[in-house]
Design a protein around this motif. Structure first.
Motif, short mmCIF file in Angstrom:
data_model
loop_
_atom_site.label_atom_id
_atom_site.label_comp_id
_atom_site.label_asym_id
_atom_site.label_seq_id
_atom_site.Cartn_x
_atom_site.Cartn_y
_atom_site.Cartn_z
N GLY A 187 -3.86 -0.70 -3.07
CA GLY A 187 -2.72 0.59 -3.11
C GLY A 187 -3.20 1.73 -2.40
N LYS A 188 -4.62 1.77 -1.51
CA LYS A 188 -4.66 2.77 -0.55
C LYS A 188 -4.04 2.32 0.42
CE LYS A 188 -6.71 6.15 1.45
NZ LYS A 188 -6.15 6.00 2.69
N THR A 196 -6.71 6.15 -4.07
CA THR A 196 -6.50 4.95 -5.25
C THR A 196 -7.64 4.98 -6.34
OG1 THR A 196 -6.46 2.90 -5.90
CG2 THR A 196 -7.78 3.27 -4.13
N LYS A 248 -0.30 4.65 -1.60
CA LYS A 248 -0.85 5.81 -2.22
C LYS A 248 -1.64 6.47 -1.17
CE LYS A 248 -0.62 4.49 -7.04
NZ LYS A 248 -1.42 4.21 -8.18
N GLU A 276 0.81 -1.28 -0.17
CA GLU A 276 0.02 0.15 0.09
C GLU A 276 0.80 1.19 0.07
OE1 GLU A 276 -1.74 -1.00 3.51
OE2 GLU A 276 -3.41 -1.95 2.78
#
Length: 243
Positions: free
Chosen positions: A159-160, A128, A125, A123
């Motif tokens: 990805g968050k 996302t 970002k 993770e």
């Protein structure tokens, strides 16, 4: 993340692809009548049925094994922390079994990792955006043993970083293996988009249809499955407290 849908698909007169909040409110007013609400839900359901063609499914079992070994834990250690047998854990790590979401939550807690990492990896970002063609299934209907475990799901927020909610698109199908009820920390919200969903919650049983939703504490023994033999699609959001 709510997918962008061209306004033409919703029957609006505005042909612009980008929708403002004001246009959303106008659309809501337009569909406030019962039949139009039904039409709106049908359009959303039809959109959700569109399948992407991912390169491959997420390898959840491989991540479980990787994290376990990095922490110096044996299968026996993980079994004692979760209450699952070493045989089941080995099958999960070898991608022979598609683990239900409740199992993943318990595994992530036992490994002192966020569930999101086991599902989609690192993770990084603060926010996302996931395009339709970028979605990848976390679990397939059939394991390598050839048995169907009742559902497949796609993460909608890979990805968050530091996320506390896990949104999924879930497809429920009749299962060859009878699942046990699950209990774990957190809460769950489910919105039925298509088909019929049966919920076993404590001593109660409920059947939900398109447009119905349910919100419950995950500490209550629960099981979600398709009703009878009808394939069902749902939007599910899981909240798991931080470790």
């Amino acid at each position: 993340m709510i997918p962008q849908i061209e306004t033409g698909r919703l029957g609006m007169t505005d042909k612009k692809k980008d929708s403002t909040y004001g246009e959303f409110l106008n659309a809501y007013d337009e569909y406030s009548e019962p039949q139009k609400v039904r039409d709106f839900l049908d359009d959303i359901s039809a959109y959700a049925k569109q399948k992407s063609e991912p390169e491959r499914a997420e390898r959840v079992g491989e991540r479980v094994k990787q994290v376990r070994e990095q922490k110096g834990l044996t299968l026996e250690d993980l079994a004692s922390r979760t209450g699952y047998t070493t045989e089941l854990l080995k099958e999960i790590e070898e991608e022979l079994v598609s683990p239900p979401l409740g199992v993943l939550i318990k595994l992530s807690k036992a490994l002192d990792m966020k569930m999101g990492y086991l599902i989609t990896g690192g993770e990084s970002k603060p926010y996302t955006i996931l395009r339709k063609h970028e979605r990848r299934p976390v679990s397939r209907y059939a394991s390598k043993k050839g048995k169907r475990y009742g559902y497949a799901y796609e993460s909608l927020a890979p990805g968050k970083k530091d996320r506390h909610m896990e949104p999924f698109l879930v497809t429920l199908e009749p299962a060859d293996v009878e699942e046990e009820r699950s209990t774990h920390d957190g809460q769950e919200f489910i919105f039925v988009m298509d088909g019929a969903m049966e919920v076993l919650l404590g001593d109660e049983r409920h059947v939900l249809y398109p447009g119905d939703c349910i919100y419950y504490d995950s500490t209550v023994p629960h099981l979600v499955r398709c009703h009878q033999s009808e394939v069902t699609r749902i939007l599910a959001v899981l909240y798991a407290p931080s470790h």
